[in-house]
Design a protein around this motif. Structure first.
Motif, PDB file in Angstrom:
ATOM      1  N   SER A  19      31.051   7.110   5.575  1.00  0.00           N
ATOM      2  CA  SER A  19      29.842   8.683   5.168  1.00  0.00           C
ATOM      3  C   SER A  19      28.987   7.990   4.045  1.00  0.00           C
ATOM      4  CB  SER A  19      30.784   9.765   5.001  1.00  0.00           C
ATOM      5  OG  SER A  19      31.308   9.904   3.851  1.00  0.00           O
ATOM      6  N   VAL A  20      29.157   7.490   3.243  1.00  0.00           N
ATOM      7  CA  VAL A  20      27.941   8.197   1.998  1.00  0.00           C
ATOM      8  C   VAL A  20      26.255   7.376   2.542  1.00  0.00           C
ATOM      9  CG1 VAL A  20      27.673   6.796  -0.230  1.00  0.00           C
ATOM     10  CG2 VAL A  20      29.391   7.060   0.564  1.00  0.00           C
ATOM     11  N   ALA A  21      25.796   7.878   2.542  1.00  0.00           N
ATOM     12  CA  ALA A  21      24.353   7.592   3.255  1.00  0.00           C
ATOM     13  C   ALA A  21      23.698   6.974   2.147  1.00  0.00           C
ATOM     14  CB  ALA A  21      23.746   9.125   3.196  1.00  0.00           C
ATOM     15  N   HIS A  22      23.395   6.530   1.549  1.00  0.00           N
ATOM     16  CA  HIS A  22      22.798   5.580   0.571  1.00  0.00           C
ATOM     17  C   HIS A  22      23.411   4.211   1.247  1.00  0.00           C
ATOM     18  CE1 HIS A  22      20.793   2.951  -2.566  1.00  0.00           C
ATOM     19  NE2 HIS A  22      19.869   3.884  -2.048  1.00  0.00           N
ATOM     20  N   PRO A  23      22.451   3.135   1.575  1.00  0.00           N
ATOM     21  CA  PRO A  23      23.488   1.710   1.909  1.00  0.00           C
ATOM     22  C   PRO A  23      23.512   0.894   0.932  1.00  0.00           C
ATOM     23  CG  PRO A  23      20.705   1.619   2.621  1.00  0.00           C
ATOM     24  CD  PRO A  23      21.301   2.864   1.972  1.00  0.00           C
ATOM     25  N   THR A  24      23.020   1.404  -0.084  1.00  0.00           N
ATOM     26  CA  THR A  24      23.696   0.305  -1.469  1.00  0.00           C
ATOM     27  C   THR A  24      24.707   1.328  -1.993  1.00  0.00           C
ATOM     28  OG1 THR A  24      21.035  -0.440  -1.904  1.00  0.00           O
ATOM     29  CG2 THR A  24      22.606  -0.501  -3.226  1.00  0.00           C
ATOM     30  N   ARG A  25      24.704   2.188  -1.985  1.00  0.00           N
ATOM     31  CA  ARG A  25      25.729   3.069  -2.549  1.00  0.00           C
ATOM     32  C   ARG A  25      27.761   2.562  -1.931  1.00  0.00           C
ATOM     33  NH1 ARG A  25      23.681   3.599  -6.453  1.00  0.00           N
ATOM     34  NH2 ARG A  25      22.376   5.391  -5.742  1.00  0.00           N
ATOM     35  N   ARG A  26      26.600   2.752  -1.082  1.00  0.00           N
ATOM     36  CA  ARG A  26      27.902   2.586   0.773  1.00  0.00           C
ATOM     37  C   ARG A  26      28.760   0.767   0.342  1.00  0.00           C
ATOM     38  NH1 ARG A  26      25.921   4.142   4.169  1.00  0.00           N
ATOM     39  NH2 ARG A  26      24.888   2.534   5.430  1.00  0.00           N
ATOM     40  N   ALA A  27      27.664  -0.077   0.127  1.00  0.00           N
ATOM     41  CA  ALA A  27      28.297  -1.273   0.369  1.00  0.00           C
ATOM     42  C   ALA A  27      28.945  -1.579  -1.428  1.00  0.00           C
ATOM     43  CB  ALA A  27      27.020  -1.934   0.559  1.00  0.00           C
ATOM     44  N   ASP A  28      28.569  -1.253  -1.812  1.00  0.00           N
ATOM     45  CA  ASP A  28      28.920  -1.384  -3.444  1.00  0.00           C
ATOM     46  C   ASP A  28      30.821  -0.374  -3.580  1.00  0.00           C
ATOM     47  OD1 ASP A  28      26.811  -2.355  -4.637  1.00  0.00           O
ATOM     48  OD2 ASP A  28      25.950  -1.531  -5.730  1.00  0.00           O
ATOM     49  N   ALA A  29      29.953   0.727  -2.592  1.00  0.00           N
ATOM     50  CA  ALA A  29      31.685   1.423  -3.122  1.00  0.00           C
ATOM     51  C   ALA A  29      32.746   0.501  -2.754  1.00  0.00           C
ATOM     52  CB  ALA A  29      31.289   3.212  -2.113  1.00  0.00           C
TER      53      ALA A  29
END
Length: 141
Positions: A19-29
Motif C-alpha cells: 500500500s506504500v504509494a511511493h514506488p522506491t520507498r515500497r521497493a526499499d521496504a
C-alpha cells in the motif's frame, strides 16, 4: 506505570508495504523486510499502523515506564525510511561512519533510499542492533 502506545497488530506487513504509494520507498521496504527477517530470524510484525518490527524486547525505565517493542524495525515514511534499533550497539558508531548518506534522530536512523547507503554496512548495523537489543537491553522480567 505508563506503557508503550505502539503495540503489535494483526495487519500483514506485506499488505502494508504493497500500500506504500511511493514506488522506491515500497521497493526499499520489501528489501528491508527480507534483510531484517534474515538478520533477526524473526517474522515481520506490524507495530501500530506504520512500523514493521522484528523480534520483541521488554524495557523498563527508572521512571516506571515499561513495555514491549520491536528489537529492530523500520517505517517507510513519505519522505524517508526510518530505521529503528540500528544505532544502539557499541559497534554502531564505526559502522555509521561507513554507511553513506543518512541522518540520525534520537533513536532512529533516516535514509532517503537504500541506493544512498552501503547495504552491507546497513545489514551489519541491523545484525549488531538486533543482538544488542536481545542480549543487552532485553529485560526478561
Amino acid at each position: 506505570m505508563a506503557a508503550n502506545k505502539t503495540a503489535p497488530t494483526r495487519v500483514d506487513p506485506h499488505e502494508f508495504i504493497a500500500s506504500v504509494a511511493h514506488p522506491t520507498r515500497r521497493a526499499d521496504a520489501q528489501v528491508l523486510l527480507e534483510m531484517m527477517e534474515e538478520v533477526s530470524g524473526q517474522p515481520a510484525t506490524m507495530w501500530g499502523p506504520t512500523i514493521i518490527g522484528f523480534g520483541t524486547y521488554h524495557y523498563k525505565y527508572d521512571s516506571g515506564r515499561e513495555g514491549d517493542a520491536g528489537a529492530i524495525g523500520f517505517s517507510p515514511r513519505s519522505t524517508n525510511l526510518a530505521l529503528y534499533g540500528l544505532t544502539v550497539a557499541p559497534e554502531s558508531e564505526e559502522l555509521l561512519a561507513k554507511l553513506g548518506k543518512h541522518k540520525r534522530g534520537a533513536a532512529c536512523l533516516y535514509v532517503n533510499k537504500l541506493a544512498d547507503v552501503d547495504f552491507g554496512v546497513l545489514t551489519e548495523l541491523a545484525r549488531h542492533g538486533y543482538r544488542h537489543m536481545m542480549e543487552v537491553v532485553h529485560d526478561p522480567s
